[in-house]
Structure formats: structure tokens, C-alpha cells
Design an enzyme around this catalytic site. Structure first.
Site, mmCIF file in Angstrom:
data_model
loop_
_atom_site.group_PDB
_atom_site.id
_atom_site.type_symbol
_atom_site.label_atom_id
_atom_site.label_comp_id
_atom_site.label_asym_id
_atom_site.label_seq_id
_atom_site.Cartn_x
_atom_site.Cartn_y
_atom_site.Cartn_z
ATOM 1 N N TYR A 132 40.973 32.106 37.066
ATOM 2 C CA TYR A 132 39.705 32.430 37.629
ATOM 3 C C TYR A 132 39.443 31.940 39.037
ATOM 4 C CZ TYR A 132 34.709 33.378 38.895
ATOM 5 O OH TYR A 132 33.788 33.781 39.459
ATOM 6 N N LYS A 136 40.042 32.971 43.143
ATOM 7 C CA LYS A 136 39.144 32.861 44.129
ATOM 8 C C LYS A 136 39.616 31.958 45.264
ATOM 9 C CE LYS A 136 35.709 34.862 41.817
ATOM 10 N NZ LYS A 136 35.270 36.156 42.627
#
Length: 232
Positions: A132, A136
Site C-alpha cells: 500500500y 502510494k
């Protein structure tokens, strides 16, 4: 900035999500832009003045280049687009949170967008061992590389909101963080409404350079009070 006087145009990606909905409410209620467009995979169910004030464009993100016209003529672009690994799988998460966002940014820049505001995440880092945070970090770099006149990246911590979809584990975590926030209000969480106000405030305030990164504490501070329309 054109928005200060209630003119200009903006688009919102990810308007069906929690932050996106809060952002739309903020934009439409304050009438900062003459034209607000929600770009998404489906139409939003709105009523009253909100429905009349909002333009909606439905696109196929798998064929986003076919929808370049949707990104034409906007001064500002807001991006809250995202999904979860649990919902979309690893490949789907990467495609939505990185590839779709990066391609949309490129189309927006080609269409004349000057200022792109991206909702990222606390801890975003292209070298992170966590998928994650790594994705990002990667999308932050890709968006910056597009070359907007201004690029604002917000890195909120855990988002506090009343989700429409059921996520029991996240609900429990949010209840705990809501209590923690009373003692440490800017450390571990942030309400989606505060993030939305900070996104709007980033347009109204003078730029902090070509690329500005706002960490969680800065989001809290910026989202406390948005300058009134017509002020700088």
C-alpha cells in the site's frame, strides 16, 4: 487563482469515496468554481441544488485515453481515487491507485490543468516493503513528474468517517482512534471532512512551491478554517 472569485473549473476523481463525497459537498456549498465536474465510472445519486450544480462524466478507466475530452479545460484537478487490496486484489489495487491516477494526471495536464491535488497516505514511500505505502509512493512520483504548475500531495493518517460499506475491523479501529484523537488530535487520524477542507484550502492559499507535501498535522491545520471565497 480563478477559484477565489467563484470562477474557473475543476474536476474531482474518486467522488464516490468518503473523502471525495466530503470534497464535493465543500466545493458545491462554497461555490468556489463556476464549473465542478465529477469524473467516474458511474453517475452519483444527487438531488436538489447539488445535482444541478455538478456536471458528471462517466468514463471507462480501462480505456481512459478515449475520454481525454473529460479532462479538457479544467484549472484544478482533485484526486481521491483509490480502492483496497481486499476489494480489488493486488493487481486491481495497483491499477486503480497508481495506473489510473497517473494516466488521469497526464490527461489533465494535457487538457490545461495547472494545479493537481492528490490524496495519498501517511508513510507513502516508493521503497516501502508494504504494498500500500509503496504504491502510494510510486504514484506520488508519477504525478509530480507530469509537470503541473502546482502539485499538492496530502498524506493523511487513518481517515475517520462513517463508511457506507461495512468494514467491521476498520469500524472498531476508528472507534479506538476517535478516542485517541481526543488526546493526540493530529497524530494518528483525521476526519475526511478535514482532508476535504484542506484540499480546498490548498487551492485558495498561496503556493508553497511547485510541489507541496502536506503531512497529517499540516492537513489538520490547513483544514481547520478555509479562507472565505474571494480572499487569498
Amino acid at each position: 487563482m480563478a477559484a477565489a472569485g467563484g470562477g474557473g473549473s475543476c474536476f474531482v476523481l474518486g467522488a464516490s469515496g468518503e473523502t471525495g463525497r466530503a470534497l464535493l459537498r465543500e466545493l458545491l456549498s462554497r461555490r468556489l468554481f463556476a464549473r465542478v465536474t465529477a469524473i467516474g465510472r458511474r453517475r452519483l445519486s444527487l438531488s436538489g441544488e447539488s445535482a444541478a450544480a455538478l456536471e458528471q462524466v462517466v468514463v471507462d478507466f480501462e480505456r481512459l485515453s478515449d475520454h481525454a475530452a473529460a479532462f479538457q479545460g479544467h484549472d484544478v484537478g482533485f484526486c481521491c481515487l483509490g480502492t483496497t487490496r481486499a476489494k480489488a486484489g493486488v493487481a486491481g489495487f495497483i491499477r486503480v491507485d497508481r495506473d489510473y491516477v497517473a494516466q488521469a494526471a497526464e490527461l489533465a495536464r494535457a487538457g490545461g490543468c495547472k494545479h493537481f491535488i492528490l490524496q495519498s497516505s501517511q508513510g507513502a514511500n516508493e521503497h516501502s516493503r508494504f504494498l500500500y505505502l509503496r504504491v502510494k509512493g510510486e504514484v506520488e512520483n508519477l504525478v509530480q513528474a507530469v509537470g503541473f504548475d502546482r502539485c499538492t500531495i496530502l498524506r493523511p493518517a487513518v481517515l475517520l468517517c462513517a463508511r457506507q460499506e461495512s468494514r467491521p475491523a476498520e469500524w472498531i479501529a476508528q472507534q479506538f482512534l476517535s478516542l485517541v484523537a481526543r488526546v493526540f488530535p493530529t497524530a494518528y487520524s483525521v476526519p475526511v471532512e478535514t482532508v476535504a477542507r484542506a484540499m480546498v484550502a490548498s487551492v485558495l492559499k498561496p503556493g508553497g512551491g511547485k510541489v507541496e507535501v502536506l503531512e497529517n498535522k499540516a492537513i489538520h491545520e490547513l483544514g481547520k478554517a478555509v479562507p472565505q471565497q474571494g480572499t487569498e
